[in-house]
Enzyme design. Structure first.
Site, mmCIF file in Angstrom:
data_model
loop_
_atom_site.group_PDB
_atom_site.id
_atom_site.type_symbol
_atom_site.label_atom_id
_atom_site.label_comp_id
_atom_site.label_asym_id
_atom_site.label_seq_id
_atom_site.Cartn_x
_atom_site.Cartn_y
_atom_site.Cartn_z
ATOM 1 N N ASP A 174 0.621 -1.433 0.100
ATOM 2 C CA ASP A 174 -0.447 0.448 0.153
ATOM 3 C C ASP A 174 0.820 1.610 0.490
ATOM 4 O O ASP A 174 1.723 1.576 0.992
ATOM 5 C CB ASP A 174 -1.026 -0.463 1.110
ATOM 6 N N LYS A 237 -6.780 2.919 -3.566
ATOM 7 C CA LYS A 237 -7.155 3.461 -2.131
ATOM 8 C C LYS A 237 -7.389 4.888 -1.830
ATOM 9 O O LYS A 237 -6.579 5.292 -1.520
ATOM 10 C CB LYS A 237 -6.335 2.247 -1.584
ATOM 11 N N LYS A 273 -10.117 0.356 -1.768
ATOM 12 C CA LYS A 273 -10.029 0.076 -1.275
ATOM 13 C C LYS A 273 -10.503 1.601 -0.442
ATOM 14 O O LYS A 273 -9.929 2.281 0.296
ATOM 15 C CB LYS A 273 -8.226 -0.437 -0.526
#
Length: 337
Positions: A174, A237, A273
């Site tokens: 991430d 995300k 996400k």
């Protein structure tokens, strides 16, 4: 529980143990600045769309329990605190292996389905600890990287951090983008940065954290989403969870429509996400409804949908116990780590 409706819905919506990614990597494409700067967001229409969602979409009883079990399989169970310890990470991994108490699963008729969370997300310092604790489970380890959460360390250090996490066994990375590139409209710099991150990840999947609460406008969110996908992000995300404003349904709608536009142009499915501030079971249901409405059934699976959370799991387990017993239990009976 021998309820036929519960078994039918659950069989359609809850897979066995999470088994990694089953769709092609996003190889990206050349930066199309014309496509990027053409993006516009109709704010009033977007606000109307999300404000009416809870009233138009609802599930009750057995169906709600099945949707919540599905949500469990999409959670990136997360600990990203300054006081994290090896033992805390090990406890978190144990919870990821058995996210819902066995007696609750048995009562739901789901005791043999091997339900786990989608991943465990930690700082690089704890990647090897989590990999060891999850050995044999099929649950991937996600590492936050690139100077999380601010992303303001030197670029070469960011790349080395990614490479170190991959070397330690992280299957997902991430990353955080440099918000300055978005705020100044330097789309080439954002594209080049993301391409470097993607290359450093090797075989690991890369999730691009936009930190949408820092991007000021929905137009910036749309453009940044598109640029990151063009550069090879496998997921986009919302947030680090450390911004003043994190995941919202409004930002989600914009990002999902960029995912849909990218798929229509390239044929590639990019995951989504939301992270930060999603702590109640009723909230994750709205995200699931929006995902299904905007992108389709495939985006309810952990291959294409994750939610960054920790306390959310405790509330889901509490709601499932209420479904089984008719009574709410205290949150301290559903520890996370």
């Amino acid at each position: 529980m021998e309820d036929l409706a519960m078994k039918t819905v659950a069989a359609k919506t809850v897979p066995a143990v999470a088994s990694g990614h089953n769709w092609p990597r996003n190889d990206g494409m050349e930066l199309d600045l014309g496509w990027v700067v053409d993006q516009r967001v109709n704010l009033s229409a977007a606000e109307r769309r999300v404000s009416t969602l809870p009233g138009r979409r609802t599930v009750k009883r057995d169906a709600q329990a099945a949707w919540l079990l599905k949500a469990v399989t999409c959670i990136d169970l997360t600990t990203l605190n300054g006081d994290d310890t090896t033992e805390r990470v090990k406890r978190l991994c144990a919870k990821a292996r058995q996210p819902v108490r066995q007696d609750i699963l048995d009562a739901l008729g789901m005791g043999n389905r091997g339900i786990t969370t989608g991943a465990v997300c930690v700082y690089h310092r704890f990647v090897s600890t989590a990999v060891e604790a999850l050995d044999g489970s099929g649950i991937p380890v996600a590492a936050v990287s690139t100077g999380f959460p601010a992303g303001l360390i030197p670029h070469d250090v960011k790349l080395r951090e990614i490479e170190a996490s991959v070397a330690d066994g992280a299957k997902e990375i991430d990353i955080v983008i440099t918000r300055e590139h978005v705020l100044t409209g330097n789309w080439q710099a954002l594209y080049d940065e993301m391409r470097d991150f993607r290359a450093a990840c090797g075989d690991a999947h890369v999730k691009a954290i936009l930190a949408t609460g820092d991007l000021k406008t929905l137009r910036n969110v749309a453009r940044a989403s598109l640029v990151c996908m063009m550069a090879g992000a496998d997921f986009i995300k919302t947030s680090t969870g450390k911004e003043g404003v994190n995941a919202t349904l409004l930002v989600t709608l914009v990002m999902l429509r960029m995912i849909r536009a990218y798929q229509e142009r390239t044929g590639i499915k990019v995951g989504y996400k939301p992270a930060g501030g999603i702590s109640a079971a009723k909230d994750i249901l709205n995200y699931q409804f929006l995902m299904k409405d905007e992108l389709g059934r495939e985006w309810l699976e952990p291959d294409l949908f994750r939610v960054g959370a920790s306390s959310l799991l405790g509330d889901i387990e509490r709601q499932l116990e209420h479904h089984v017993t008719g009574a709410y239990s205290a949150l301290n009976r559903h520890p996370i780590g």
